[in-house]
Design an enzyme around this catalytic site. Structure first.
Site, PDB file in Angstrom:
ATOM      1  N   ASN A  61      38.732  86.854 -27.582  1.00 26.81           N
ATOM      2  CA  ASN A  61      37.440  86.178 -27.607  1.00 26.81           C
ATOM      3  C   ASN A  61      36.715  86.504 -26.301  1.00 26.81           C
ATOM      4  O   ASN A  61      37.022  85.921 -25.254  1.00 26.81           O
ATOM      5  CB  ASN A  61      37.676  84.665 -27.741  1.00 26.81           C
ATOM      6  N   ILE A  93      41.186  91.895 -26.427  1.00 23.50           N
ATOM      7  CA  ILE A  93      40.469  90.687 -26.027  1.00 23.50           C
ATOM      8  C   ILE A  93      40.183  89.867 -27.289  1.00 23.50           C
ATOM      9  O   ILE A  93      39.438  90.288 -28.170  1.00 23.50           O
ATOM     10  CB  ILE A  93      39.160  91.047 -25.286  1.00 23.50           C
ATOM     11  N   LYS A 109      34.057  85.706 -24.978  1.00 21.56           N
ATOM     12  CA  LYS A 109      33.387  84.614 -24.258  1.00 21.56           C
ATOM     13  C   LYS A 109      34.383  83.795 -23.427  1.00 21.56           C
ATOM     14  O   LYS A 109      34.187  83.585 -22.230  1.00 21.56           O
ATOM     15  CB  LYS A 109      32.663  83.713 -25.262  1.00 21.56           C
ATOM     16  N   GLY A 168      42.169  74.434 -20.255  1.00 19.83           N
ATOM     17  CA  GLY A 168      40.789  74.875 -20.056  1.00 19.83           C
ATOM     18  C   GLY A 168      40.661  76.368 -20.277  1.00 19.83           C
ATOM     19  O   GLY A 168      39.591  76.949 -20.099  1.00 19.83           O
ATOM     20  N   GLU A 214      45.409  84.676 -15.184  1.00 21.63           N
ATOM     21  CA  GLU A 214      45.678  84.899 -13.770  1.00 21.63           C
ATOM     22  C   GLU A 214      45.134  86.201 -13.194  1.00 21.63           C
ATOM     23  O   GLU A 214      44.825  86.273 -12.010  1.00 21.63           O
ATOM     24  CB  GLU A 214      47.192  84.773 -13.539  1.00 21.63           C
ATOM     25  N   GLY A 243      47.075  88.465 -21.845  1.00 20.10           N
ATOM     26  CA  GLY A 243      46.887  87.203 -21.120  1.00 20.10           C
ATOM     27  C   GLY A 243      45.918  87.394 -19.972  1.00 20.10           C
ATOM     28  O   GLY A 243      45.966  88.401 -19.263  1.00 20.10           O
TER      29      GLY A 243
HETATM   30 MO1  MOS Z   1      50.113  79.065 -14.007  1.00 20.84          MO
HETATM   31  S1  MOS Z   1      50.397  78.937 -11.980  1.00 20.84           S
HETATM   32  O1  MOS Z   1      51.570  79.792 -14.465  1.00 20.84           O
HETATM   33  O2  MOS Z   1      49.793  77.537 -14.636  1.00 20.84           O
END
Ligand code: MOS
Length: 743
Positions: free
Chosen positions: A636, A634, A638, A471, A710, A707
């Site tokens: 994308n 960045i 969106k 997702g 998180e 990334g």
């Molecule tokens: Mo994440 S907790 O490394 O899917």
């Protein structure tokens, strides 16, 4: 030249998802499909003495009841059961023997002709136990804390840093200091999609498995090793994942049970878990953290002590980075930290979005807020004064770090300068208003990966890699990277993932997929481009016969001369010279460790939050929040914004609502459903604003990305807690901050 990278684009998989065309693991069918239903233990520790198998087998439609008594012989070494995310220890083996090691343990599988019969029969399974005393409460067992066993652990997991300077002396001498104990509850992953595996038993005995996973190759490896099958006879397919948050980093027990049943019955079998059963495997561990900070008279943060104790299971040492963040965020000279585990009679905890980061950083950032308050300094000012350009523990400079700019832009957007410093000094009617802020940090890592790029005979670019998209937008950003690298219109590019037959990629986690798989996609497309250029040179009357690769470029599905773009050959014409076959290239990308190891690499954020606290009821509402992120390039905006907003929502949820409550008498989670396990819903979320601060990083990886999966959650809980302190003058150090703690 980038035409697509850096531009906002809607998800390429969006239409399939909203129209129901995207199929999930439990939606695949097979001829003669049988259905399994899992029976879970109702005690936390002991032995199974009897199961009424004969009676259950009498029920019409029941095919078999699998238990430890009739399971086939399986691999006997721990190593066979180790998946890519397995921590040190002995992995749990379903149906291994009569022992029960946690409450909710899968102890039997009913297989029937229909799901309804399987479920009904499962309700009639009677299990007799010989019960033993169990221990599930972390807070009563802190004295049992000990360091994690060393062993193979996944990326991102390092031991606590060595102490620096003399913490005791500096802390003693500090004119300003704070000490606090931070308690975090257990949290469970609650994706929309439940764990499911549909195992298709092919005529030749091979298995095609539709599984919910964050890494099809990880599930393939697990099944092949546990059931002693050749890798080529096990194919795992997982094109769509209905949320996972880390729970899909390890193969879950429904996969094991479905495969076992399919092999024994020589028939296709599906096993799906219920929402209740989603609470019977990994979870974010309960933790207790003690923090002490000391500052000198001029507001220099001089001493940091961070001790954390987390729960783990009796059989595996799950551990995460909880105490290592302060050295990356603050230049204190005197530090000391420890990280210990307490084995309990629970299932092994499991990575959950920003594992360790959203445990350690909130505790640290709440204590920093407290210290700034005691000194009488603005929390932003205090952080700017104690800003570090290097990772203190590794003694390495950051490859890039635009956190200052996050503070500046975030504060400006939020209107931070209008804040009255005193707690309880801002109100709106009968509600107290609080403004709080915190910093977030998450490591930017890259691993090895493979990808294949194919130019089809129709001139379309098809790129594949066995990664996942939980997702996060993987499908979309990989399509953008591929299109730009080979100068193709994006409509002619398709990226596919989630199949163990595809070129190998690691489990999708740790926010490393954009960097890891993105680089592999880039390299594969570059290599394909080189191949196509060589073919173009060999074409009859080729304008490129004497041209060097450096002098050409890929644009509009053509190879063009840089100095004169009208000199061009179309990719379609090039593939046309290949005798009716597609042209393909498979490439491996590895992080350039030599360069990367000279730097600390991390994404940063600054989070600003406004809360309203009802003075009479103690109810908290986050009315607005701004997160400014320095996350490299960045790809994308969106999908990037969606990642950060998702993290912010969960951060609010973690700060105020999420908590798996265990009844320690039974060693069982009581609120194993979404009506009692509260997650933030629409009504809880107001205005969320995301800023991406410009950050150019040529070291972190060839794409310059860090990334974003998180970083969005890490800073949020402390910002909420600090805002609540500002509103109420109450420093609540145990999450979630429910109203009872504020009354
Ligand atoms: Mo994440 S907790 O490394 O899917």
């Amino acid at each position: 030249m980038t035409k697509y990278i850096g531009k906002s684009m809607s998800r390429v998989d969006g239409v399939a998802k909203v129209t129901g065309k995207a199929k999930y693991a439990a939606e695949y069918s097979a001829p003669d499909l049988a259905y399994g239903y899992v029976v879970c233990s109702t005690i936390a520790k002991g032995k199974i003495t009897r199961i009424n198998t004969d009676e259950v087998l009498q029920i019409p439609g029941v095919i078999q009841l699998f238990t430890h008594e009739n399971r086939p012989r399986l691999a006997c070494f721990d190593l066979n059961y180790k998946d890519q995310d397995a921590p040190p220890g002995s992995p749990f083996r379903p149906l291994r023997d009569e022992k029960v090691v946690y409450n909710g343990q899968p102890i039997a599988l009913v297989v029937a002709e229909t799901f309804e019969v399987a479920r009904y029969a499962a309700s009639l399974v009677k299990v007799e136990y010989e019960q033993e005393d169990h221990d599930t409460a972390l807070e009563h067992n802190l004295h049992r804390g000990r360091g994690p066993k060393s062993g193979v652990a996944s990326l991102l997991k390092s031991p606590p840093p060595k102490p620096r300077g003399d913490f005791e002396k500096a802390f003693q001498a500090a004119p300003f200091k704070t000490t606090g104990q931070h308690i975090h509850s257990v949290e469970h992953h609650n994706p929309i999609e439940m764990f499911s595996s549909t195992v298709v038993y092919e005529k030749n005995g091979k298995l095609t498995i539709y599984d919910k996973t964050q890494g099809a190759p990880n599930s393939q490896m697990y099944v092949a090793q546990v059931f002693n099958l050749p890798f080529k006879d096990v194919r795992v397919i997982s094109p769509y994942v209905g949320g996972a948050f880390g729970s899909g980093l390890r193969p879950q027990y429904q996969l094991f049970l479905a495969v076992l049943a399919a092999l024994e019955l020589k028939r296709s079998v599906r096993v799906s878990l219920t929402r209740q059963q989603m609470f019977t495997f990994g979870h974010r561990p309960a933790t207790v953290q003690n923090l002490s900070l000391g500052a000198t008279a001029d507001g220099t943060l001089d001493a940091i002590r961070h001790d954390a104790i987390a729960e783990t299971s009796r059989f595996e040492d799950y551990f995460e980075i909880v105490v290592n963040w302060s050295g990356m965020l603050y230049p204190a000279e005197n530090t000391k930290s420890t990280y210990d585990l307490v084995p309990l009679d629970v299932f092994t905890p499991l990575d959950m979005r920003a594992p360790g980061g959203v445990t350690g950083v909130p505790a640290l950032e709440m204590e920093i807020d407290e210290l700034a308050h005691k000194i009488g300094m603005d929390p932003v000012e205090f952080r700017l004064k104690n800003y570090t350009e290097k990772d203190m523990d590794q003694d390495l400079p950051f490859s890039s770090k635009e956190l200052r700019e996050c503070f500046r832009q975030g504060a400006e957007r939020f209107g931070w300068s209008g804040r009255k410093p005193e707690p309880r000094s801002m109100r709106r009617g009968h509600t107290l208003i609080g403004w709080g802020m915190a910093t977030g940090i998450w490591e930017a890592s890259q691993g090895p990966a493979r990808a294949e790029a194919v130019l089809t005979v129709n001139g379309k670019l098809r790129v594949t890699s066995a990664t996942a998209d939980i997702g996060t937008g993987t499908y979309t950003i990989m399509t953008q990277i591929a299109a730009d690298t080979l100068g193709m219109p994006i409509e002619d590019v398709i990226f596919r993932l989630g199949d163990s037959d595809m070129p190998l990629a690691p489990i999708e986690g740790g926010s490393w997929t954009a960097a890891t798989v993105g680089t592999a996609v880039k390299v594969a497309c570059e290599d394909l481009g080189k191949k196509l250029f060589k073919m173009a040179q060999k074409m009859k009357n080729s304008p490129f016969a004497d041209v060097k690769q450096d002098d050409i470029t890929f644009a509009d599905a053509h190879i063009r001369l840089k100095s004169d773009p009208s000199v061009a050959v179309s990719l379609l014409d090039i593939v046309g010279t290949n005798g009716g076959r597609a042209v393909s290239e498979t490439s491996t990308s590895l992080p350039s460790m030599l360069e990367q190891r000279k730097y600390a690499r991390a994404a940063h954020s600054a989070v600003f939050v406004e809360v309203e606290v009802d003075e009479d009821f103690g109810t908290v509402r986050v009315t607005r929040a701004v997160t400014a992120v320095a996350g490299g390039r960045i790809l994308n905006p969106k999908t990037a914004r969606s990642q950060i907003v998702g993290g912010m929502v969960w951060g609010i949820s973690k700060a105020l609502e999420e908590e798996s409550v265990m009844d320690h008498q039974f060693g069982r989670f009581m609120n194993h459903n979404l009506s009692e396990y509260h997650v933030a819903v629409h009504a809880d979320i107001r205005e969320l604003d995301v800023i991406f601060v410009e950050e150019n990083d040529t070291i972190v990886n060839p794409l310059g990305v860090k990334g974003l999966g998180e970083i969005g959650i890490v800073g949020m809980p402390a910002a909420v807690a600090n805002a609540i302190f500002h509103a109420t003058g109450k420093r609540v150090r145990s999450l979630p901050i429910t109203l009872d703690k504020l009354l």
